[in-house]
Design an enzyme around this catalytic site. Structure first.
Site, PDB file in Angstrom:
ATOM      1  N   ILE A  18      -1.269   2.279  -3.234  1.00  0.00           N
ATOM      2  CA  ILE A  18      -1.806   3.091  -2.128  1.00  0.00           C
ATOM      3  C   ILE A  18      -0.724   3.448  -1.101  1.00  0.00           C
ATOM      4  O   ILE A  18      -0.720   4.548  -0.545  1.00  0.00           O
ATOM      5  CB  ILE A  18      -2.946   2.291  -1.429  1.00  0.00           C
ATOM      6  CG1 ILE A  18      -4.123   2.070  -2.366  1.00  0.00           C
ATOM      7  CG2 ILE A  18      -3.377   2.948  -0.126  1.00  0.00           C
ATOM      8  CD1 ILE A  18      -4.885   3.316  -2.716  1.00  0.00           C
ATOM      9  N   HIS A  19       0.198   2.514  -0.887  1.00  0.00           N
ATOM     10  CA  HIS A  19       1.205   2.742   0.164  1.00  0.00           C
ATOM     11  C   HIS A  19       2.215   3.849  -0.181  1.00  0.00           C
ATOM     12  O   HIS A  19       3.044   4.201   0.638  1.00  0.00           O
ATOM     13  CB  HIS A  19       1.911   1.442   0.549  1.00  0.00           C
ATOM     14  CG  HIS A  19       2.846   0.885  -0.488  1.00  0.00           C
ATOM     15  ND1 HIS A  19       3.706  -0.150  -0.214  1.00  0.00           N
ATOM     16  CD2 HIS A  19       3.034   1.203  -1.785  1.00  0.00           C
ATOM     17  CE1 HIS A  19       4.380  -0.448  -1.313  1.00  0.00           C
ATOM     18  NE2 HIS A  19       3.997   0.349  -2.270  1.00  0.00           N
TER      19      HIS A  19
END
Lengths: 355, 355
Positions: A260-261
């Site tokens: 996600i990052h």
């Protein structure tokens, strides 16, 4: 502050503590990388007893006049906490600490040896920010992957060191799979599972769990080859592209670690929505990422990663607890539970049920 | 220890704390190096007021979509202790800490900016020990210098980054010139004084002291050029070779900083004897080197340097208090006085009177 008059007739009262500490840090990395290259940890493990520097030097085929240097290197590793020193009438002998035995030997399933190599490479924030486009090559991968798998595939094979590094990182989060009780989830998909460290740990911790390692087709090919080369037990793989319209396998739990990052809020929202479609009722998502403190004051590792994410994807960032709460509840998930791994690590754990 | 059975059904109890800490350290170095490249510290100093990331980004000509990355970098520098963050209704603003103002701005006489570049380079202990001879190039310099100044001179000009680095280090020891009262010494020679940081500090701290910067002819040429380029006040120079038979200038005090540690005991003894010849009665030698704890257990910087000395000279090492006592008293000096700079630094100070 800025207009301070510096009195040159006296030595400065403030010493360059941060600067010296930080600039010398590279040497610490060199020490453990080179100790790995010289197979110090492997040899101490194989010997099964404390060993002196001459014996280590002889085994590493270093010139005899370097045995003293080998002792110096071992003393430095002792200071760092990777070796233990035993002094008797014959001199100094060394053995691995538990940390070195687990993470710095080749044979350990938790080996981080490849990380110590990967960690040595510089990256150029200034050039990246000035937009010359010659920053970290990984930056282009994740832009491309959203538009063009072919381009990703091409660079991937040229830079599979990247994947080895990701794998090393994922090994540092295995203990977090125990942060929440996952036994209720029967089918679990690790999205972006790479060479399968997380999946293998899940199989060990939760016998009977149906574990699927999902990644890009080229990564799955690579992971299967690693499996054969290293004589590992076979995992279930699904080759899929989260950015395409193909369906993903249905599951009770989706795990996304160091994933996600890499993306800005818009892309992350679309990924969460798409994953949610394939989670069965009662199921959940487990995000393994470092959680940023409010006001971006720490933890340090999260600040460092956040900068690296900017560099590697051109759009990624680490998020605060508040930001995770927002993006998850906005995209069909319940209020998330956080497990903050205080004092250590590349990851925290965030579990959110599908609404 | 070495034959520990690893229970793979459970996550390891010991986490890779040292390894992760050390491998991430490189990123900290990258942060401060790149902040220097982006002139963050210079611009904050010139502004004389707290500045926000967009303004810093604009001044650095980074693309506007990178202003957010600039804020992230500033937050990281704040965490490291090089910036201070002020938050008000308009957002985050930043200013230099005293350490950054003194050591990370271009205009400061104590600037360490060049050190942050020099610190980024890997060195290959393993290759060096295996004798392939392709380790750090500096290694050959100091072997050559004892036999052949010409070879030294050739490599010196190709690698003057080395001298800039040495100069940055010497700036971190200026406060140690106050560790002992040196006012009784009328004529002082800094042997291996490089571009003259130590000499300039001595002139400031002890007005009226006759200070001589002594180094190899090629280094003196280089230092004089730096003086002209940077519009510095002129120092007294002597171009000489400590390994030749030429006389050195008579003095009341000889200073040797980051010098003795480049040589093994035999070469060091001959250097001490030769220096002693030119010290007037009642005079002394001031050695600026980090002193190793007995049993080589620390300080860490000394362990790291000791390894680097092995690499850079092929024969150097850091010495314990006991070893300095021995080599000085064996070579015509009185029992040395030590000033150990606890908690900080590249150097301690050792003063020994000529017997």
């Amino acid at each position: 502050m800025a207009s301070r008059n510096m009195d040159l007739s006296k030595p400065p009262k403030v010493l360059p503590r941060v600067i010296m500490e930080v600039t010398h840090a590279v040497e610490r990395t060199e020490m453990i990388y080179n100790a790995g290259q010289l197979r110090i940890f492997d040899r101490l493990s194989e010997a099964g007893r404390p060993v002196n520097a001459s014996e280590l030097g002889k085994a590493a085929e270093v010139s005899p006049e370097c045995y003293g240097h080998m002792e110096r290197l071992c003393c430095t590793l002792t200071h760092l906490g990777l070796l233990e020193k035993i002094v008797d009438e014959t001199g100094m002998k060394f053995q691995n600490t538990e940390e070195a035995e687990l993470y710095m030997t080749t044979k350990s399933p938790y080996s981080l040896l490849k990380l110590t190599d990967a960690a040595r490479h510089n990256f150029d924030i200034a050039e990246f920010m000035k937009g010359s486009g010659v920053g970290d090559t990984t930056r282009t991968w994740f832009s491309d992957v959203e538009e063009n798998n072919k381009a990703f595939k091409e660079v991937f094979f040229r830079f599979n060191r990247y994947y080895q590094k990701q794998d090393a990182y994922s090994k540092t989060c295995l203990h977090l799979l125990k942060a929440f009780d996952l036994s209720e989830f029967k089918t679990v998909v690790d999205l972006g599972g790479g060479v399968g460290s997380v999946c293998r740990a899940l199989q060990r911790f939760y016998p009977g769990m149906n574990v699927i390692n999902l990644d890009m087709p080229c990564v799955v090919d690579y992971a299967k080859k690693q499996e054969v080369d290293q004589q590992l037990d076979k995992l279930n793989y699904v080759a899929a592209d989260v950015f395409s319209d193909e369906p993903l396998p249905k599951a009770d739990l989706y795990i996304v670690g160091h994933f996600i990052h890499m993306f800005n809020d818009d892309v992350t929202a679309s990924i969460l929505k798409r994953i949610r479609q394939f989670i069965r009722p009662g199921g959940a998502i487990l995000i393994l990422e470092k959680v940023m403190e409010d006001e971006m004051e720490g933890p340090e590792l999260c600040l460092l990663y956040s900068m690296r994410m900017a560099l590697s994807s051109g759009r990624g960032k680490e998020r605060t607890r508040h930001e995770y709460h927002q993006i998850l509840t906005d995209n069909g998930f319940d209020v998330p539970q956080f497990f903050i791994d205080n004092g250590y690590g590349c990851y925290d754990a965030i579990l959110a049920k599908k609404l």
